[in-house]
Write a protein that holds these residues in place. Structure first.
Motif, PDB file in Angstrom:
ATOM      1  N   CYS A 108       0.851  -1.203  -0.054  1.00 59.40           N
ATOM      2  CA  CYS A 108      -0.170   0.043  -0.066  1.00 59.40           C
ATOM      3  C   CYS A 108       0.834   1.238   0.137  1.00 59.40           C
ATOM      4  N   THR A 109       2.201   0.927  -0.235  1.00 57.82           N
ATOM      5  CA  THR A 109       2.919   2.131  -0.181  1.00 57.82           C
ATOM      6  C   THR A 109       2.394   3.237  -1.071  1.00 57.82           C
ATOM      7  N   ALA A 110       2.411   2.926  -2.386  1.00 54.67           N
ATOM      8  CA  ALA A 110       2.021   4.134  -3.398  1.00 54.67           C
ATOM      9  C   ALA A 110       0.731   4.476  -3.053  1.00 54.67           C
ATOM     10  N   ALA A 111      -0.223   3.770  -2.817  1.00 59.43           N
ATOM     11  CA  ALA A 111      -1.527   4.188  -2.299  1.00 59.43           C
ATOM     12  C   ALA A 111      -1.608   5.446  -1.281  1.00 59.43           C
ATOM     13  N   ILE A 112      -0.758   5.118  -0.183  1.00 61.19           N
ATOM     14  CA  ILE A 112      -0.617   6.058   0.733  1.00 61.19           C
ATOM     15  C   ILE A 112      -0.049   7.433   0.376  1.00 61.19           C
TER      16      ILE A 112
ATOM     17  N   GLY B 206      -8.332  -2.990   8.991  1.00 59.75           N
ATOM     18  CA  GLY B 206      -7.574  -4.036   8.072  1.00 59.75           C
ATOM     19  C   GLY B 206      -5.988  -3.684   8.294  1.00 59.75           C
ATOM     20  N   ILE B 207      -5.227  -4.615   7.549  1.00 60.57           N
ATOM     21  CA  ILE B 207      -3.747  -4.424   7.643  1.00 60.57           C
ATOM     22  C   ILE B 207      -3.441  -3.819   6.348  1.00 60.57           C
ATOM     23  N   TYR B 208      -2.431  -2.904   6.323  1.00 58.55           N
ATOM     24  CA  TYR B 208      -2.054  -2.345   5.229  1.00 58.55           C
ATOM     25  C   TYR B 208      -0.710  -2.204   5.272  1.00 58.55           C
ATOM     26  N   ARG B 209       0.358  -2.977   4.405  1.00 61.12           N
ATOM     27  CA  ARG B 209       1.557  -3.288   4.456  1.00 61.12           C
ATOM     28  C   ARG B 209       2.210  -2.343   3.271  1.00 61.12           C
ATOM     29  N   ILE B 210       3.355  -1.682   3.872  1.00 57.65           N
ATOM     30  CA  ILE B 210       4.214  -0.633   3.316  1.00 57.65           C
ATOM     31  C   ILE B 210       5.516  -1.274   3.259  1.00 57.65           C
ATOM     32  N   THR B 211       6.199  -1.087   2.066  1.00 53.38           N
ATOM     33  CA  THR B 211       7.700  -1.669   1.887  1.00 53.38           C
ATOM     34  C   THR B 211       8.694  -0.613   1.521  1.00 53.38           C
TER      35      THR B 211
ATOM     36  N   SER C 117      -8.688   5.911  11.870  1.00 51.78           N
ATOM     37  CA  SER C 117      -9.603   4.874  11.310  1.00 51.78           C
ATOM     38  C   SER C 117     -10.817   4.889  12.375  1.00 51.78           C
ATOM     39  N   ASP C 118     -11.969   4.366  12.278  1.00 52.46           N
ATOM     40  CA  ASP C 118     -13.130   4.355  13.061  1.00 52.46           C
ATOM     41  C   ASP C 118     -12.995   2.905  14.046  1.00 52.46           C
ATOM     42  N   THR C 119     -12.191   2.020  13.893  1.00 53.58           N
ATOM     43  CA  THR C 119     -12.000   1.090  14.684  1.00 53.58           C
ATOM     44  C   THR C 119     -10.557   0.826  15.011  1.00 53.58           C
ATOM     45  N   LYS C 120      -9.808  -0.205  14.128  1.00 54.87           N
ATOM     46  CA  LYS C 120      -8.298  -0.032  14.039  1.00 54.87           C
ATOM     47  C   LYS C 120      -7.656  -0.638  12.945  1.00 54.87           C
ATOM     48  N   ALA C 121      -6.769  -0.005  12.491  1.00 61.62           N
ATOM     49  CA  ALA C 121      -6.195  -0.442  11.380  1.00 61.62           C
ATOM     50  C   ALA C 121      -4.887  -0.478  11.457  1.00 61.62           C
ATOM     51  N   THR C 122      -4.376  -1.307  10.895  1.00 65.44           N
ATOM     52  CA  THR C 122      -2.670  -1.635  11.457  1.00 65.44           C
ATOM     53  C   THR C 122      -1.876  -1.289  10.097  1.00 65.44           C
ATOM     54  N   ILE C 123      -0.860  -0.528  10.257  1.00 65.76           N
ATOM     55  CA  ILE C 123       0.137  -0.162   9.034  1.00 65.76           C
ATOM     56  C   ILE C 123       1.184  -0.973   9.263  1.00 65.76           C
ATOM     57  N   TYR C 124       1.340  -2.042   8.522  1.00 65.04           N
ATOM     58  CA  TYR C 124       2.592  -2.994   8.700  1.00 65.04           C
ATOM     59  C   TYR C 124       3.479  -2.582   8.018  1.00 65.04           C
ATOM     60  N   ILE C 125       4.615  -2.412   8.978  1.00 58.76           N
ATOM     61  CA  ILE C 125       6.079  -1.784   8.438  1.00 58.76           C
ATOM     62  C   ILE C 125       6.895  -2.908   7.875  1.00 58.76           C
ATOM     63  N   ASP C 126       7.045  -3.080   6.798  1.00 58.50           N
ATOM     64  CA  ASP C 126       7.816  -4.011   6.027  1.00 58.50           C
ATOM     65  C   ASP C 126       8.943  -3.511   5.317  1.00 58.50           C
ATOM     66  N   VAL C 127       9.388  -2.469   5.795  1.00 56.91           N
ATOM     67  CA  VAL C 127      10.563  -1.601   5.027  1.00 56.91           C
ATOM     68  C   VAL C 127      12.005  -2.212   5.518  1.00 56.91           C
ATOM     69  N   PRO C 128      13.097  -1.767   4.758  1.00 63.22           N
ATOM     70  CA  PRO C 128      14.172  -2.400   4.665  1.00 63.22           C
ATOM     71  C   PRO C 128      14.552  -2.293   6.414  1.00 63.22           C
TER      72      PRO C 128
ATOM     73  N   ASP D  83      15.022   1.034   8.606  1.00 65.30           N
ATOM     74  CA  ASP D  83      14.195   2.337   7.912  1.00 65.30           C
ATOM     75  C   ASP D  83      13.165   2.561   8.962  1.00 65.30           C
ATOM     76  N   TRP D  84      12.614   3.745   8.572  1.00 64.27           N
ATOM     77  CA  TRP D  84      11.613   4.299   9.422  1.00 64.27           C
ATOM     78  C   TRP D  84      10.194   3.956   8.635  1.00 64.27           C
ATOM     79  N   GLY D  85       9.136   3.542   9.187  1.00 68.14           N
ATOM     80  CA  GLY D  85       7.880   3.428   8.625  1.00 68.14           C
ATOM     81  C   GLY D  85       7.344   4.712   8.112  1.00 68.14           C
ATOM     82  N   ILE D  86       7.377   5.640   8.995  1.00 69.43           N
ATOM     83  CA  ILE D  86       6.737   6.887   8.924  1.00 69.43           C
ATOM     84  C   ILE D  86       7.639   8.062   9.325  1.00 69.43           C
ATOM     85  N   ASP D  87       8.309   8.879   8.114  1.00 70.22           N
ATOM     86  CA  ASP D  87       9.440   9.812   8.786  1.00 70.22           C
ATOM     87  C   ASP D  87       8.507  11.222   8.601  1.00 70.22           C
TER      88      ASP D  87
END
Length: 477
Positions: free
Chosen positions: A31-35, A58-63, A79-90, A93-97
């Motif tokens: 989901c990296t490009a979508a975000i 849901g789970i949203y994977r970023i690379t 999110s209205d409930t709970k959404a997980t950003i799955y950090i699958d970067v090198p 690295d940081w998931g969100i900078d």
């Protein structure tokens, strides 16, 4: 069919649904490009201060790292409930900078998250980093989670006045820290830190921050907290630590208030490891030792309430270093296997051990009478004395004590560096506070401190000394 944005509209701003930009939920998607596309869309089409991206549960994977700078800022993930950003970067690295020191003129802007979890869901875990911020001001993170990461949150470079409300850090190596620059006036309200193999909360490089209602339990390694310029109010600490290591490393300028629970005997550790100065510390109900006072730690105040050590005869305070200066220790309430009742003990500028049984005794015995009192009794015709030695150079020494001679041959003298500086007359004379002279303006190097009996009466000559204290440049309490 395109999803409507109406259900995701935020007040005074624009909200988009991440699914509109091609994101898919699950462990295998990317989901990296979508975000990034959603962030660019909001930056290009909306200029309100409340732009937001909605993540359905849901789970949203970023690379690769999601970079947010000044040109795309004032943004919320929610999110209205709970959404997980799955950090699958090198690894590393940081998931969100979030860096507002780049991307146009450097400024302070906000980045918020609500009901979002950042997590490394791969196996093995604990090698990715979560959120890093620079120059983030007034952001709010509500009901968020930071799980299974190397560094979960790193706030630095003037990340100020941000709030974490009802957030959880779980199973990371390091939970919260500030690596570079100074992050200050951030607050953590009703947050929990659990199962950290490194430090759960580290404010070493931070300015003034506050934890209100923090819960550190269970399974955090020691030290669970490294505190510097930190205020902690109504916090809870339970079932942490290992190998008898201290639970909280205390640097300087902290005001900490913790309830510590022994959990039926599984947690026996020193609670505070005081390495700095100007701290005000409270702990309620701990097992083991309440505080280590390291050499050089000064101007600290420790209050211990309902101290229940699990070790018979355990001490509330243990002075690791040879220097015990300007520290005030207070114990209040019922004590188990330790001091009993309400007591205030100060060692303010006390340069010598207040336990006279630890001094070297020559031709005499020293017996503790309790309540800070010691009986010194001659055992022969030679000079009867107790002595200790200060290491270093000292100027303007002051001594206070209370006591009395127990017989006519029991007068005592105080010697500093071999010179008599004060005396106590024989029975029945009593002194209410300063039985020895207060003395000034003399410099001593490595002086011996001696209390000598006038031993003309031989065996049995005696005196009693209460609360002996010696200080440099001031009168001890």
């Amino acid at each position: 069919m395109a999803l409507t944005r109406a259900t995701n509209r935020m007040m005074n701003g624009a909200s988009v649904n991440i699914l509109e930009f091609g994101a898919t939920t699950g462990m295998s998607g990317d989901c990296t490009a979508a975000i990034n596309d959603a962030i660019t869309y909001l930056a290009s089409n909306y200029y309100e201060s409340a732009k937001a991206i909605f993540f359905p549960a849901g789970i949203y994977r970023i690379t690769s790292t999601i970079n947010i700078d000044l040109s795309t800022a004032s943004l919320t993930f929610y999110s209205d409930t709970k959404a997980t950003i799955y950090i699958d970067v090198p690894d590393g690295d940081w998931g969100i900078d979030v860096d507002y020191s780049t991307g146009g003129t450097a400024n302070f802007v906000t980045f918020n998250m609500t009901n979002i979890a950042l997590a490394d869901l791969a196996n093995p875990r604990y090698v990715k980093n979560g959120l890093r911020t620079k120059r983030v001001l007034g952001s709010k993170f509500t009901q968020c989670e930071f799980n299974y990461l190397n560094i979960a949150v790193d706030m630095g470079d003037d990340s100020n006045l941000n709030t974490f409300d009802t957030c959880m850090w779980r199973g990371n190596v390091n939970g919260y820290k500030s690596t570079a620059g100074v992050a200050s006036h951030n607050q953590f309200i009703n947050c929990q830190w659990r199962y950290h193999s490194g430090t759960a909360f580290d404010s070493t490089n931070s300015g003034e921050n506050i934890i209100i209602g923090g819960d550190f339990e269970p399974g955090n390694a020691s030290p669970a907290i490294i505190a510097n310029a930190l205020t902690a109010i109504r916090c809870r600490y339970e079932r942490n630590g290992s190998n008898g290591q201290p639970g909280i490393t205390v640097l300087s300028n902290n005001d900490l208030d913790f309830g510590c629970f022994s959990d039926g005997g599984t947690q026996v550790l020193p609670f505070y490891d005081v390495q700095g100065s100007n701290n005000k510390l409270k702990v309620k109900g701990t097992g083991g030792t309440a505080a280590y006072m390291n050499s050089g730690s000064t101007n600290n105040e420790v209050e211990i309430y309902k101290f229940e050590t699990l070790i018979a005869g355990g001490a509330a305070i243990y002075n690791q270093g040879s220097e015990e200066r300007s520290n005030i220790i207070k114990t209040k309430g019922s004590m188990q296997n330790s001091v009993a009742g309400d007591m205030v003990e100060t060692n303010k500028d006390n340069l010598v051990s207040a336990d006279l049984t630890t001094w070297t005794a020559t031709n005499c015995t020293v017996t503790s009478l309790g309540n800070g009192g010691y009986s010194i009794v001659s055992t022969g015709s030679g000079t009867a004395k107790i002595s200790t030695t200060l290491t270093g150079t000292f100027t303007d020494l002051h001594v206070i004590s209370t006591g009395r001679a127990s017989n006519s041959s029991g007068q005592a003298a105080l010697l500093i560096g071999g010179t008599t500086v004060g005396s106590m007359a024989g029975w029945p004379a009593y002194w209410s506070r300063k039985i020895f002279s207060t003395f000034y303006t003399t410099t001593y190097t490595n002086p011996a401190i001696e209390i000598q009996l006038d031993n003309t009466g031989g065996t049995g000559s005696a005196c009693t000394i209460y609360n002996f204290r010696i200080a440099e440049g001031r009168t001890p309490d």
